[in-house]
Design an enzyme around this catalytic site. Structure first.
Site, PDB file in Angstrom:
ATOM      1  N   ASN A 113     100.607 125.226  73.576  1.00 42.42           N
ATOM      2  CA  ASN A 113     100.780 124.666  74.611  1.00 42.42           C
ATOM      3  C   ASN A 113     101.604 123.313  74.312  1.00 42.42           C
ATOM      4  O   ASN A 113     100.687 122.471  73.564  1.00 42.42           O
ATOM      5  CB  ASN A 113      99.575 124.137  75.483  1.00 42.42           C
ATOM      6  CG  ASN A 113      99.613 123.096  76.616  1.00 42.42           C
ATOM      7  OD1 ASN A 113     101.047 122.623  76.806  1.00 42.42           O
ATOM      8  ND2 ASN A 113      98.803 122.708  77.301  1.00 42.42           N
ATOM      9  N   LYS A 125     102.588 121.016  75.753  1.00 42.35           N
ATOM     10  CA  LYS A 125     102.559 119.637  76.410  1.00 42.35           C
ATOM     11  C   LYS A 125     103.860 119.019  76.644  1.00 42.35           C
ATOM     12  O   LYS A 125     105.018 119.660  76.579  1.00 42.35           O
ATOM     13  CB  LYS A 125     101.290 118.826  76.171  1.00 42.35           C
ATOM     14  CG  LYS A 125     100.210 119.688  75.979  1.00 42.35           C
ATOM     15  CD  LYS A 125      99.012 118.737  75.500  1.00 42.35           C
ATOM     16  CE  LYS A 125      97.757 119.695  75.503  1.00 42.35           C
ATOM     17  NZ  LYS A 125      96.560 118.970  75.239  1.00 42.35           N
ATOM     18  N   HIS A 175      95.887 123.189  84.447  1.00 42.11           N
ATOM     19  CA  HIS A 175      95.462 122.700  82.982  1.00 42.11           C
ATOM     20  C   HIS A 175      94.636 121.213  83.397  1.00 42.11           C
ATOM     21  O   HIS A 175      94.936 120.662  84.439  1.00 42.11           O
ATOM     22  CB  HIS A 175      96.682 122.201  81.959  1.00 42.11           C
ATOM     23  CG  HIS A 175      96.375 121.678  80.764  1.00 42.11           C
ATOM     24  ND1 HIS A 175      95.829 120.474  80.509  1.00 42.11           N
ATOM     25  CD2 HIS A 175      96.173 122.490  79.631  1.00 42.11           C
ATOM     26  CE1 HIS A 175      95.583 120.252  79.204  1.00 42.11           C
ATOM     27  NE2 HIS A 175      95.694 121.439  78.699  1.00 42.11           N
ATOM     28  N   GLU A 228      94.868 118.452  82.356  1.00 36.18           N
ATOM     29  CA  GLU A 228      95.651 117.244  82.382  1.00 36.18           C
ATOM     30  C   GLU A 228      96.343 117.179  83.838  1.00 36.18           C
ATOM     31  O   GLU A 228      96.556 115.868  84.263  1.00 36.18           O
ATOM     32  CB  GLU A 228      96.763 117.195  80.965  1.00 36.18           C
ATOM     33  CG  GLU A 228      95.993 116.629  79.761  1.00 36.18           C
ATOM     34  CD  GLU A 228      96.506 117.276  78.644  1.00 36.18           C
ATOM     35  OE1 GLU A 228      97.714 117.963  78.625  1.00 36.18           O
ATOM     36  OE2 GLU A 228      95.802 117.390  77.838  1.00 36.18           O
ATOM     37  N   GLU A 281      88.544 125.426  78.719  1.00 37.31           N
ATOM     38  CA  GLU A 281      88.853 124.347  77.852  1.00 37.31           C
ATOM     39  C   GLU A 281      87.926 123.227  78.224  1.00 37.31           C
ATOM     40  O   GLU A 281      88.342 122.416  79.329  1.00 37.31           O
ATOM     41  CB  GLU A 281      90.177 123.673  78.038  1.00 37.31           C
ATOM     42  CG  GLU A 281      91.326 124.856  77.668  1.00 37.31           C
ATOM     43  CD  GLU A 281      92.623 124.551  77.353  1.00 37.31           C
ATOM     44  OE1 GLU A 281      93.222 124.467  75.997  1.00 37.31           O
ATOM     45  OE2 GLU A 281      93.372 123.784  78.147  1.00 37.31           O
ATOM     46  N   GLY A 315      92.273 117.687  72.237  1.00 38.48           N
ATOM     47  CA  GLY A 315      92.899 116.552  71.653  1.00 38.48           C
ATOM     48  C   GLY A 315      92.053 115.716  70.791  1.00 38.48           C
ATOM     49  O   GLY A 315      92.341 114.510  70.501  1.00 38.48           O
ATOM     50  N   SER A 323      91.140 121.688  70.571  1.00 36.84           N
ATOM     51  CA  SER A 323      91.107 121.302  69.248  1.00 36.84           C
ATOM     52  C   SER A 323      90.949 122.389  68.318  1.00 36.84           C
ATOM     53  O   SER A 323      90.344 122.595  67.261  1.00 36.84           O
ATOM     54  CB  SER A 323      89.915 120.299  68.884  1.00 36.84           C
ATOM     55  OG  SER A 323      90.120 119.056  69.618  1.00 36.84           O
TER      56      SER A 323
HETATM   57  P1  PGA Z   1      94.391 120.710  71.655  1.00 40.18           P
HETATM   58  O1  PGA Z   1      94.847 120.927  73.242  1.00 40.18           O
HETATM   59  O2  PGA Z   1      94.397 121.809  71.118  1.00 40.18           O
HETATM   60  O3  PGA Z   1      95.437 119.553  71.327  1.00 40.18           O
HETATM   61  O4  PGA Z   1      92.939 120.216  71.760  1.00 40.18           O
HETATM   62  C1  PGA Z   1      94.468 122.014  73.875  1.00 40.18           C
HETATM   63  C2  PGA Z   1      94.935 122.309  75.052  1.00 40.18           C
HETATM   64  O5  PGA Z   1      94.979 121.277  75.897  1.00 40.18           O
HETATM   65  O6  PGA Z   1      95.374 123.409  75.818  1.00 40.18           O
END
Ligand code: PGA
Length: 246
Positions: free
Chosen positions: A10, A12, A93, A95, A162, A168, A207
């Site tokens: 992803n 983003k 997601h 976010e 998640e 992140g 992560s």
């Molecule tokens: P990350 O993000 O691997 O940077 O923690 C995962 C995600 O938000 O899909």
């Protein structure tokens, strides 16, 4: 049941035309691991050029509108994604749930729209740190599933667990916590869809990187990963693909 693993990146709101060169090495790693699926969900603007560059890789988007067309300024429909070359999409997601205020009902409508045109649809769920600290993580995720799962499961439906506090941050859930959550999600899927729920892949995200991937992939009911930061470069993403390939 043996499920084919899916490793989905992803990007983003990251990446540029220049960054697409990373895909060459990622596609080579995917080719060397024929037993699993590798997808990269890039910004809308890079979908067509990514697909043209690495046709064998699954290219996905990070959102989709619930409607097919119409007066929805700035939005992209599932058929538009297909036309651009995407065959997968991330929906709901955390976010987007936080920044665009997407409700479970809105997410569900998007999931239905994406599935109806044949997109592999990665439905994201996950609890906040406060919800986990209060011991409400299982109930939170179950209620997200109840509100956002489609009417019918097909092989195209994927659920990504998640935990928001692990995205992140460099923190990952313990293998025990991941196992407990994935077991609970599987139970919910089977309860809702019967045998078809057993075929739905459940990804872990938050992560995931080279040093924790193998351990996570060893957990029962972890059928792959949704990878943010570590999918931005081939150097970070290829080891995750290799860990899934075993
Ligand atoms: P990350 O993000 O691997 O940077 O923690 C995962 C995600 O938000 O899909």
């Amino acid at each position: 049941m043996a499920r084919r693993k899916l490793i989905a990146g992803n990007w983003k709101m990251n990446g540029s035309s220049a960054a697409l060169s990373e895909l060459d090495i990622i596609a080579a790693a995917a080719k060397a691991a024929p037993g699993l699926d590798v997808a990269l969900c890039v910004p809308f603007t890079l979908i067509a050029s990514a697909k043209a560059r690495v046709p064998a890789l699954i290219i996905g988007a990070q959102d989709v509108h619930a409607r097919t067309y119409g007066a929805h300024t700035g939005c992209i429909s599932a058929t538009m994604l297909l036309e651009a070359g995407a065959t997968a999409v991330i929906v709901g997601h955390s976010e987007r749930r936080a920044e665009q205020f997407e409700s479970d009902a809105a997410v569900r409508a998007k999931v239905e729209a994406a599935l109806s045109v044949g997109l592999t649809t990665i439905l994201c769920v996950g609890e906040s740190e406060a919800e986990r600290d209060a011991g409400n993580h299982l109930i939170t995720v179950q209620s997200q599933l109840d509100g956002s799962l489609p009417d019918e499961a097909s092989g195209l439906l994927v659920v990504a667990y998640e935990p928001i506090w692990a995205i992140g941050t460099g923190k990952t859930a313990s293998t025990e916590d991941v196992a407990a959550m994935h077991r609970a999600i599987r139970k919910r899927l089977v309860g809702r869809f019967g045998a078809a729920g057993d075929a739905v892949r459940i990804l872990y995200g938050g992560s995931v990187k080279s040093d924790n991937a193998a351990e996570l992939f060893g957990v029962e009911d972890v059928d792959g990963a949704l990878v943010g930061g570590a999918s931005l470069t081939a150097a970070a993403f290829v080891p995750v693909i290799e860990a899934a390939a075993g």
